[in-house]
Motif scaffolding. Structure first.
Motif, mmCIF file in Angstrom:
data_model
loop_
_atom_site.group_PDB
_atom_site.id
_atom_site.type_symbol
_atom_site.label_atom_id
_atom_site.label_comp_id
_atom_site.label_asym_id
_atom_site.label_seq_id
_atom_site.Cartn_x
_atom_site.Cartn_y
_atom_site.Cartn_z
ATOM 1 N N GLU A 65 5.938 -0.384 0.889
ATOM 2 C CA GLU A 65 6.334 0.144 -0.423
ATOM 3 C C GLU A 65 5.154 0.697 -1.219
ATOM 4 O OE1 GLU A 65 8.174 -2.792 -2.941
ATOM 5 O OE2 GLU A 65 6.645 -4.275 -2.469
ATOM 6 N N ASN A 66 3.919 0.335 -0.848
ATOM 7 C CA ASN A 66 2.742 0.857 -1.540
ATOM 8 C C ASN A 66 2.477 2.335 -1.244
ATOM 9 O OD1 ASN A 66 1.397 -2.300 -0.809
ATOM 10 N ND2 ASN A 66 1.881 -1.650 -2.883
ATOM 11 N N VAL A 67 3.098 2.854 -0.180
ATOM 12 C CA VAL A 67 2.863 4.252 0.193
ATOM 13 C C VAL A 67 4.148 5.073 0.161
ATOM 14 C CG1 VAL A 67 0.822 3.680 1.579
ATOM 15 C CG2 VAL A 67 3.076 3.818 2.686
ATOM 16 N N THR A 68 5.194 4.494 -0.451
ATOM 17 C CA THR A 68 6.478 5.195 -0.465
ATOM 18 C C THR A 68 6.917 5.538 -1.886
ATOM 19 O OG1 THR A 68 7.713 3.116 -0.500
ATOM 20 C CG2 THR A 68 7.279 4.095 1.655
ATOM 21 N N ALA A 69 7.642 6.634 -1.992
ATOM 22 C CA ALA A 69 8.269 7.013 -3.257
ATOM 23 C C ALA A 69 9.703 6.496 -3.290
ATOM 24 C CB ALA A 69 8.252 8.533 -3.408
ATOM 25 N N VAL A 70 10.321 6.361 -2.108
ATOM 26 C CA VAL A 70 11.699 5.888 -2.011
ATOM 27 C C VAL A 70 11.909 5.243 -0.641
ATOM 28 C CG1 VAL A 70 12.595 8.110 -1.194
ATOM 29 C CG2 VAL A 70 14.129 6.541 -2.331
ATOM 30 N N LYS B 291 4.607 8.908 -0.135
ATOM 31 C CA LYS B 291 3.593 9.495 -1.016
ATOM 32 C C LYS B 291 2.530 10.046 -0.069
ATOM 33 C CE LYS B 291 4.226 5.872 -4.503
ATOM 34 N NZ LYS B 291 3.594 4.675 -5.082
ATOM 35 N N THR B 292 2.596 11.345 0.208
ATOM 36 C CA THR B 292 1.711 11.914 1.228
ATOM 37 C C THR B 292 0.237 11.898 0.821
ATOM 38 O OG1 THR B 292 2.240 14.132 0.420
ATOM 39 C CG2 THR B 292 3.499 13.323 2.322
ATOM 40 N N GLU B 293 -0.038 11.648 -0.455
ATOM 41 C CA GLU B 293 -1.441 11.481 -0.846
ATOM 42 C C GLU B 293 -1.944 10.082 -0.486
ATOM 43 O OE1 GLU B 293 0.977 9.952 -4.258
ATOM 44 O OE2 GLU B 293 1.124 11.702 -2.960
ATOM 45 N N ALA B 294 -1.025 9.170 -0.149
ATOM 46 C CA ALA B 294 -1.396 7.783 0.153
ATOM 47 C C ALA B 294 -1.351 7.459 1.644
ATOM 48 C CB ALA B 294 -0.473 6.812 -0.596
ATOM 49 N N VAL B 295 -0.620 8.271 2.420
ATOM 50 C CA VAL B 295 -0.476 7.990 3.852
ATOM 51 C C VAL B 295 -0.146 9.282 4.593
ATOM 52 C CG1 VAL B 295 1.996 7.428 3.764
ATOM 53 C CG2 VAL B 295 0.553 6.371 5.517
ATOM 54 N N ASN B 296 -0.670 9.405 5.810
ATOM 55 C CA ASN B 296 -0.333 10.542 6.654
ATOM 56 C C ASN B 296 0.988 10.226 7.353
ATOM 57 O OD1 ASN B 296 -0.211 11.992 9.320
ATOM 58 N ND2 ASN B 296 -2.011 12.997 8.430
#
Length: 188
Positions: A31-36, A124-129
């Motif tokens: 959840e730390n790298v997701t928007a939904v 969140k593509t700025e947080a994870v590839n």
């Protein structure tokens, strides 16, 4: 199959095995790298011969979104659906009911919908590839972790609150991008 094994070997070389974390990465939750993190429609519209693809867990088992095998729904029914059930490019789709853990990256911007047995993981593509995360989720340890956390007797269901806390390596984006470039070269 051999190319897939090569990609997994490269993943372990760069990041280590998620089961042992020998590289000592910090751990965060998915959840730390997701928007939904959600799932699709619960009431099935009428299928038609041509229309908008309706993807379920069944269309993910090959490791990509198999649009050709997906049933079709009308544009009118598609328009009535909430946005949560309409994946976007760079989302990961994850089978959450029955055969848990099949996942695929949405690589096209075409409109389609998902059913309730497929989870939509919007990143969140700025947080994870996205490509790195896809292969991370396919690692044996993570697949087993998801199956161990599934609930139910006859038909297992991996619930969204459990999906959100999948343990995730907190590793540098530059290294994730390097791995993704390797995968893209293999795919060619």
């Amino acid at each position: 199959q051999q190319l897939d094994e090569l990609v997994k070997a490269r993943f372990v070389e760069l990041f280590g095995d998620p089961a042992t974390n020998e590289k000592g990465w910090g751990i965060r939750n998915l959840e730390n790298v997701t928007a939904v993190v959600t799932y699709g429609l619960t009431v099935r519209p009428e299928y038609i011969s041509e229309g908008i693809d309706l993807v379920s867990a069944r269309e993910l088992h090959k490791g990509y979104v198999d649009y050709n095998a997906a049933p079709k729904i009308s544009e009118n029914d598609f328009a009535k659906l909430s946005e949560k059930g309409k994946p976007q490019k760079n989302d990961i789709l994850f089978s959450k009911t029955g055969s848990i853990g099949h996942c695929a990256l949405v690589t096209e911007g075409k409109p389609f919908a998902i059913t309730q047995n497929a989870a939509r993981i919007g990143l969140k593509t700025e947080a994870v590839n996205p490509l790195w995360l896809l292969y991370y989720l396919r690692m044996d340890y993570i697949q087993d972790w998801c199956k161990d956390h599934a609930k139910g007797n006859a038909v297992k269901d991996f619930q969204l609150q459990d999906m959100k806390v999948i343990p995730l390596f907190d590793c540098p984006m530059e290294l994730q991008n390097q791995f993704a470039t390797f995968v893209e070269q293999i795919d060619k």
